[in-house]
Design a protein around this motif. Structure first.
Motif, PDB file in Angstrom:
ATOM      1  N   ASN A  99      37.502  33.625  40.161  1.00  0.00           N
ATOM      2  CA  ASN A  99      36.451  34.033  41.003  1.00  0.00           C
ATOM      3  C   ASN A  99      36.535  34.951  41.910  1.00  0.00           C
ATOM      4  OD1 ASN A  99      35.339  31.303  40.333  1.00  0.00           O
ATOM      5  ND2 ASN A  99      36.833  30.322  41.507  1.00  0.00           N
ATOM      6  N   THR A 100      37.382  35.894  41.715  1.00  0.00           N
ATOM      7  CA  THR A 100      37.543  37.114  42.693  1.00  0.00           C
ATOM      8  C   THR A 100      37.995  38.239  41.604  1.00  0.00           C
ATOM      9  OG1 THR A 100      40.231  36.918  42.843  1.00  0.00           O
ATOM     10  CG2 THR A 100      38.676  35.976  44.408  1.00  0.00           C
ATOM     11  N   GLY A 101      37.728  39.520  42.027  1.00  0.00           N
ATOM     12  CA  GLY A 101      37.829  40.791  41.424  1.00  0.00           C
ATOM     13  C   GLY A 101      36.838  41.145  40.587  1.00  0.00           C
ATOM     14  N   SER A 102      36.697  42.669  39.942  1.00  0.00           N
ATOM     15  CA  SER A 102      35.747  43.025  39.162  1.00  0.00           C
ATOM     16  C   SER A 102      36.092  42.983  37.663  1.00  0.00           C
ATOM     17  CB  SER A 102      35.679  44.637  39.602  1.00  0.00           C
ATOM     18  OG  SER A 102      36.925  45.067  39.351  1.00  0.00           O
ATOM     19  N   ASN A 103      37.014  41.878  37.232  1.00  0.00           N
ATOM     20  CA  ASN A 103      37.398  41.784  35.941  1.00  0.00           C
ATOM     21  C   ASN A 103      36.677  40.833  35.284  1.00  0.00           C
ATOM     22  OD1 ASN A 103      39.023  40.552  37.864  1.00  0.00           O
ATOM     23  ND2 ASN A 103      40.451  40.085  36.162  1.00  0.00           N
ATOM     24  N   GLN A 104      35.780  40.019  36.014  1.00  0.00           N
ATOM     25  CA  GLN A 104      34.933  38.742  35.371  1.00  0.00           C
ATOM     26  C   GLN A 104      35.866  37.904  34.347  1.00  0.00           C
ATOM     27  OE1 GLN A 104      31.137  40.099  34.190  1.00  0.00           O
ATOM     28  NE2 GLN A 104      31.381  42.012  35.361  1.00  0.00           N
ATOM     29  N   ARG A 105      37.082  37.652  35.069  1.00  0.00           N
ATOM     30  CA  ARG A 105      37.969  36.555  34.398  1.00  0.00           C
ATOM     31  C   ARG A 105      38.588  37.119  33.094  1.00  0.00           C
ATOM     32  NH1 ARG A 105      33.640  31.494  34.584  1.00  0.00           N
ATOM     33  NH2 ARG A 105      33.854  31.181  36.724  1.00  0.00           N
ATOM     34  N   HIS A 106      38.724  38.510  32.881  1.00  0.00           N
ATOM     35  CA  HIS A 106      39.427  39.033  31.731  1.00  0.00           C
ATOM     36  C   HIS A 106      40.467  39.528  32.239  1.00  0.00           C
ATOM     37  CE1 HIS A 106      36.225  38.549  28.646  1.00  0.00           C
ATOM     38  NE2 HIS A 106      35.354  38.706  29.633  1.00  0.00           N
ATOM     39  N   GLY A 107      41.856  39.537  31.637  1.00  0.00           N
ATOM     40  CA  GLY A 107      43.052  40.174  32.028  1.00  0.00           C
ATOM     41  C   GLY A 107      43.414  41.245  31.381  1.00  0.00           C
ATOM     42  N   SER A 108      44.661  41.883  31.573  1.00  0.00           N
ATOM     43  CA  SER A 108      44.922  42.950  30.947  1.00  0.00           C
ATOM     44  C   SER A 108      43.951  44.055  30.868  1.00  0.00           C
ATOM     45  CB  SER A 108      45.644  42.500  29.775  1.00  0.00           C
ATOM     46  OG  SER A 108      46.562  43.360  29.171  1.00  0.00           O
ATOM     47  N   LEU A 109      44.405  44.978  29.597  1.00  0.00           N
ATOM     48  CA  LEU A 109      43.433  45.943  29.422  1.00  0.00           C
ATOM     49  C   LEU A 109      41.837  45.502  29.527  1.00  0.00           C
ATOM     50  CD1 LEU A 109      42.715  49.067  28.650  1.00  0.00           C
ATOM     51  CD2 LEU A 109      43.175  48.417  26.254  1.00  0.00           C
ATOM     52  N   ASP A 110      41.518  44.472  28.810  1.00  0.00           N
ATOM     53  CA  ASP A 110      40.505  44.059  28.792  1.00  0.00           C
ATOM     54  C   ASP A 110      39.698  43.769  30.231  1.00  0.00           C
ATOM     55  OD1 ASP A 110      40.392  43.906  26.023  1.00  0.00           O
ATOM     56  OD2 ASP A 110      40.648  41.442  26.154  1.00  0.00           O
ATOM     57  N   GLY A 111      40.446  43.353  31.170  1.00  0.00           N
ATOM     58  CA  GLY A 111      39.985  43.272  32.521  1.00  0.00           C
ATOM     59  C   GLY A 111      39.563  44.680  33.142  1.00  0.00           C
ATOM     60  N   LEU A 112      40.712  45.561  32.793  1.00  0.00           N
ATOM     61  CA  LEU A 112      40.269  47.142  33.442  1.00  0.00           C
ATOM     62  C   LEU A 112      39.030  47.582  32.862  1.00  0.00           C
ATOM     63  CD1 LEU A 112      43.820  48.635  33.434  1.00  0.00           C
ATOM     64  CD2 LEU A 112      42.258  47.757  35.170  1.00  0.00           C
ATOM     65  N   LEU A 113      38.759  47.304  31.368  1.00  0.00           N
ATOM     66  CA  LEU A 113      37.721  47.840  31.024  1.00  0.00           C
ATOM     67  C   LEU A 113      36.419  47.216  31.246  1.00  0.00           C
ATOM     68  CD1 LEU A 113      38.881  48.161  27.145  1.00  0.00           C
ATOM     69  CD2 LEU A 113      38.521  50.041  28.500  1.00  0.00           C
TER      70      LEU A 113
END
Length: 136
Positions: free
Chosen positions: A64-78
């Motif tokens: 529920n926090t952050g700009s990664n919309q529930r995605h982690g690792s490289l996917d979250g950064l992209l």
């Protein structure tokens, strides 16, 4: 275990190797995407000589926090830099196959998502006997 949050501003073109995907920032510096991901859990296993022998990344600690919309690792950064999450969701089957095949890369410089069993160190094969059962 440790927790990390990544933050930054998308200022350069990000290229995803092997996909042709390019994420370019806005040309107006005042409109460039700033991001801070949610917490991501990581684990490390070190030798007594402080050599890193195992690392896991990408476990999202709070959906529920952050700009990664529930995605982690490289996917979250992209995703944080502007990649639509729908791209990840629709390409998941293909990316899973690519991930599996990456263990057979012929070039030593090519990244691997997964190592072949024969590439794993001897301690991995003996981990249960050593009390290091990290197998899921």
């Amino acid at each position: 275990w440790t927790v990390a949050r990544y933050s930054g501003t998308h200022t350069g073109t990000a290229r995803l190797p092997g996909s042709g995907l390019k994420l370019s920032p806005c040309s107006d510096p005042s409109e460039r995407k700033k991001f801070t991901t949610g917490p991501e859990l990581q684990s490390f296993l070190w030798t007594p000589n402080k050599k890193l022998i195992w690392q896991t990344v990408g476990y999202v600690g709070d959906d529920n926090t952050g700009s990664n919309q529930r995605h982690g690792s490289l996917d979250g950064l992209l995703v944080s830099m502007g990649l639509p999450p729908l791209y990840l969701e629709t390409s998941e089957p293909l990316r899973s196959v690519q991930s599996w095949f990456s263990q057979f890369q012929l070039s030593e410089d090519a990244p691997k998502f997964r190592s072949s069993y024969s590439d794993l160190p001897q301690w991995w094969h003996e981990r249960k006997n050593l009390g290091l059962n990290v197998h899921r």
